[in-house]
Design an enzyme around this catalytic site. Structure first.
Site, PDB file in Angstrom:
ATOM      1  N   GLY A  30      63.882  18.265  90.117  1.00 24.94           N
ATOM      2  CA  GLY A  30      65.413  18.391  90.940  1.00 24.94           C
ATOM      3  C   GLY A  30      66.395  18.072  90.645  1.00 24.94           C
ATOM      4  O   GLY A  30      67.019  19.059  90.267  1.00 24.94           O
ATOM      5  N   ASP A  31      66.306  16.870  89.621  1.00 25.88           N
ATOM      6  CA  ASP A  31      67.861  16.314  89.406  1.00 25.88           C
ATOM      7  C   ASP A  31      67.734  17.014  87.475  1.00 25.88           C
ATOM      8  O   ASP A  31      68.744  17.704  87.400  1.00 25.88           O
ATOM      9  CB  ASP A  31      66.702  14.989  88.402  1.00 25.88           C
ATOM     10  CG  ASP A  31      67.151  14.268  90.082  1.00 25.88           C
ATOM     11  OD1 ASP A  31      67.667  14.070  90.909  1.00 25.88           O
ATOM     12  OD2 ASP A  31      66.048  13.262  89.619  1.00 25.88           O
ATOM     13  N   THR A  32      66.530  17.806  87.602  1.00 25.37           N
ATOM     14  CA  THR A  32      67.039  18.074  85.471  1.00 25.37           C
ATOM     15  C   THR A  32      66.760  19.406  85.926  1.00 25.37           C
ATOM     16  O   THR A  32      67.896  20.398  85.137  1.00 25.37           O
ATOM     17  CB  THR A  32      65.353  18.694  85.081  1.00 25.37           C
ATOM     18  OG1 THR A  32      64.597  17.214  85.119  1.00 25.37           O
ATOM     19  CG2 THR A  32      65.383  19.984  84.054  1.00 25.37           C
ATOM     20  N   PHE A  33      66.412  20.046  87.195  1.00 31.85           N
ATOM     21  CA  PHE A  33      67.528  21.988  88.203  1.00 31.85           C
ATOM     22  C   PHE A  33      69.070  21.413  88.437  1.00 31.85           C
ATOM     23  O   PHE A  33      69.642  22.128  87.543  1.00 31.85           O
ATOM     24  CB  PHE A  33      66.338  21.698  89.025  1.00 31.85           C
ATOM     25  CG  PHE A  33      67.161  23.639  89.802  1.00 31.85           C
ATOM     26  CD1 PHE A  33      65.407  24.882  89.039  1.00 31.85           C
ATOM     27  CD2 PHE A  33      68.278  23.738  90.548  1.00 31.85           C
ATOM     28  CE1 PHE A  33      67.050  25.809  89.736  1.00 31.85           C
ATOM     29  CE2 PHE A  33      68.457  24.567  90.989  1.00 31.85           C
ATOM     30  CZ  PHE A  33      67.839  25.941  90.129  1.00 31.85           C
ATOM     31  N   ALA A  35      71.213  18.945  86.875  1.00 28.61           N
ATOM     32  CA  ALA A  35      71.902  19.198  85.832  1.00 28.61           C
ATOM     33  C   ALA A  35      71.649  20.488  84.795  1.00 28.61           C
ATOM     34  O   ALA A  35      73.312  20.329  84.468  1.00 28.61           O
ATOM     35  CB  ALA A  35      71.451  17.888  84.689  1.00 28.61           C
TER      36      ALA A  35
END
Length: 84
Positions: A30-33, A35
């Site tokens: 989720g953090d990657t998405f 960002a």
């Protein structure tokens, strides 16, 4: 299963998850998405393009155990493989 997208200039649409069969650990996906989508939108991409790029980046992260990082080169390679 993927994501749903809607916006002021985007009709409702669903984008399927990228390479779902290779999920090992969802930590950081989720953090990657968020960002990658934020960077793409800040660079001027439309919503669907930003979501598609973020979807591919998150798919790379879930193929690894633990909190992982996707490099620009890895993302570029994955994008090129989609177009083949």
């Amino acid at each position: 299963a993927g994501l749903a997208l809607i916006g002021d200039d985007e009709p409702y649409q669903q984008l399927p998850a990228h390479r779902v069969s290779e999920v090992f650990d969802t930590t950081g996906a989720g953090d990657t998405f968020i960002a990658v989508a934020t960077l793409a939108l800040a660079a001027g991409c439309r919503g669907r393009t930003a979501a598609a790029l973020a979807n591919i980046a998150a798919a790379l992260v879930v193929r690894r155990l633990g909190n992982a990082v996707v490099t620009p080169a890895e993302l570029a390679e994955a994008i090129a493989a989609v177009d083949e």
